[in-house]
Design an enzyme around this catalytic site. Structure first.
Site, PDB file in Angstrom:
ATOM      1  N   PRO A 224      44.178  35.153  22.832  1.00 29.92           N
ATOM      2  CA  PRO A 224      43.042  34.238  23.049  1.00 29.92           C
ATOM      3  C   PRO A 224      41.709  34.773  22.534  1.00 29.92           C
ATOM      4  CG  PRO A 224      44.411  34.370  25.020  1.00 29.92           C
ATOM      5  CD  PRO A 224      44.916  35.427  24.075  1.00 29.92           C
ATOM      6  N   LYS A 225      41.390  36.033  22.856  1.00 32.44           N
ATOM      7  CA  LYS A 225      40.116  36.591  22.395  1.00 32.44           C
ATOM      8  C   LYS A 225      40.028  36.580  20.879  1.00 32.44           C
ATOM      9  CE  LYS A 225      39.408  40.587  21.132  1.00 32.44           C
ATOM     10  NZ  LYS A 225      39.322  42.058  20.893  1.00 32.44           N
ATOM     11  N   MET A 226      41.116  36.992  20.237  1.00 31.38           N
ATOM     12  CA  MET A 226      41.152  37.041  18.781  1.00 31.38           C
ATOM     13  C   MET A 226      41.035  35.643  18.179  1.00 31.38           C
ATOM     14  SD  MET A 226      44.069  38.905  16.483  1.00 31.38           S
ATOM     15  CE  MET A 226      44.142  40.227  17.684  1.00 31.38           C
ATOM     16  N   ALA A 227      41.698  34.653  18.800  1.00 33.66           N
ATOM     17  CA  ALA A 227      41.683  33.297  18.265  1.00 33.66           C
ATOM     18  C   ALA A 227      40.275  32.714  18.286  1.00 33.66           C
ATOM     19  CB  ALA A 227      42.642  32.419  19.062  1.00 33.66           C
ATOM     20  N   LEU A 229      37.448  34.362  18.262  1.00 31.14           N
ATOM     21  CA  LEU A 229      36.610  35.072  17.294  1.00 31.14           C
ATOM     22  C   LEU A 229      36.937  34.652  15.861  1.00 31.14           C
ATOM     23  CD1 LEU A 229      34.369  37.081  17.028  1.00 31.14           C
ATOM     24  CD2 LEU A 229      36.039  38.942  17.077  1.00 31.14           C
TER      25      LEU A 229
END
Length: 319
Positions: A224-227, A229
């Site tokens: 989720p965090k990567m998506a 960003l």
């Protein structure tokens, strides 16, 4: 032929109608037969019926209780009710959060942390074709997980020197790819994720990357965090807050959440419940990068330690 008194219009039949109804023959046929018999048996002045000379006393008609119709609510009335409910609901937000965020911005004004020069937004080729640039953003963030910024930057530099495109990665063998990205954290797993993700991009998206969070989350090695960003860097769209372990810790210690959360994803959802959308870009560039610079709150996780952290940050900052 005498007509049976059971066919009199004042008697309810088995189907609860006023006419005769033959069992098993259907309601329509019974009502038609009852109406025909009604014409033959008309009431007399003494409230009785004569059917071929035979007087039949009228029976009281049973009336079913009328069901009250539910009052319908128009669209305008429903909108008004929803507005009243929204006004009645008091939105929660943490105390002094705006002051604390401004202090974090003040701490970050020098932009002297490694992430400011070697973060994901500095790892891709800004002169490449748009789809190639977006692919490089995706790979830089996949490599940055559990890896320091300068290590990710060096690995991306080596990949770009060998031609960082979808076609070249698919042609490259796993051993060569591992040598180029080593020593990023969990580099063996990332070799597998990169190969699997690149094949999916080639097959389903024509070499480009997805433009929604839900589709990005289906790619191997993307969380989720990567998506979120990726959506900001590759598509210039703020879809949500990027929360990792450090932001999760900062938000809890500053009591920016309604209640304490246990995972970064729950922290993200709690922050997005109250944080204004206009604040999200500043949050990305301030809190997210501040935690990469340093995250040295008091180690105590007790309520006293958290209160000290909240009081210290607005006054002199932390770090």
């Amino acid at each position: 032929m005498a007509v049976s008194p059971y066919f009199a219009p004042g008697v309810l039949t088995r189907s609860m109608g006023r006419g005769a109804c033959w069992p098993g023959r259907g309601r329509g046929r019974g009502f038609r037969l009852g109406r025909n018999l009604d014409r033959l048996a008309q009431p007399g002045p003494d409230n009785s019926y004569e059917t071929d000379g035979i007087a039949v006393e009228s029976q009281p008609v049973l009336k079913c209780a009328r069901k009250h119709k539910r009052k319908s609510v128009s669209n305008s009335q429903q909108v008004g009710l929803d507005a009243q409910a929204a006004e009645a609901k008091v939105e929660w937000e943490p105390e002094r959060w705006s002051e604390q965020l401004n202090n974090i911005r003040e701490m970050r004004k020098d932009r002297n942390a490694p992430v400011d020069h070697m973060g994901a937004e500095h790892c891709f080729d800004k002169t490449a074709a748009p789809e190639v640039m977006r692919y490089q953003v995706l790979l830089s963030l996949m490599l940055s997980s559990q890896t320091k910024d300068h290590v990710t930057f060096a690995a991306m530099k080596q990949l770009r020197e060998h031609g960082l495109t979808v076609e070249n990665i698919l042609k490259m063998d796993d051993k060569t790819l591992g040598q180029l990205i080593h020593p990023v954290g969990f580099w063996r797993s990332k070799v597998r994720y990169i190969k699997q993700t690149t094949a999916i991009l080639k097959e389903r998206y024509g070499g480009d990357i997805p433009n929604t969070v839900s589709e990005l989350l289906h790619l191997p090695g993307v969380g989720p965090k990567m998506a979120h960003l990726i959506m900001k860097l590759a598509w210039d769209h703020v879809s949500g807050i990027c929360v990792d372990t450090h932001v999760h810790r900062i938000a809890n210690r500053l009591q920016w959440l309604g209640k304490e959360t246990k995972t970064p994803e729950k922290t993200r959802l709690a922050l997005e419940e109250w944080m204004p959308r206009s604040t999200l870009p500043a949050f990305h560039t301030s809190v997210k990068k501040k935690k990469r610079e340093n995250c040295r709150f008091p180690k105590s996780e007790t309520s006293k330690g958290k209160e000290n952290a909240r009081n210290t940050l607005p006054a002199v900052g932390y770090g």
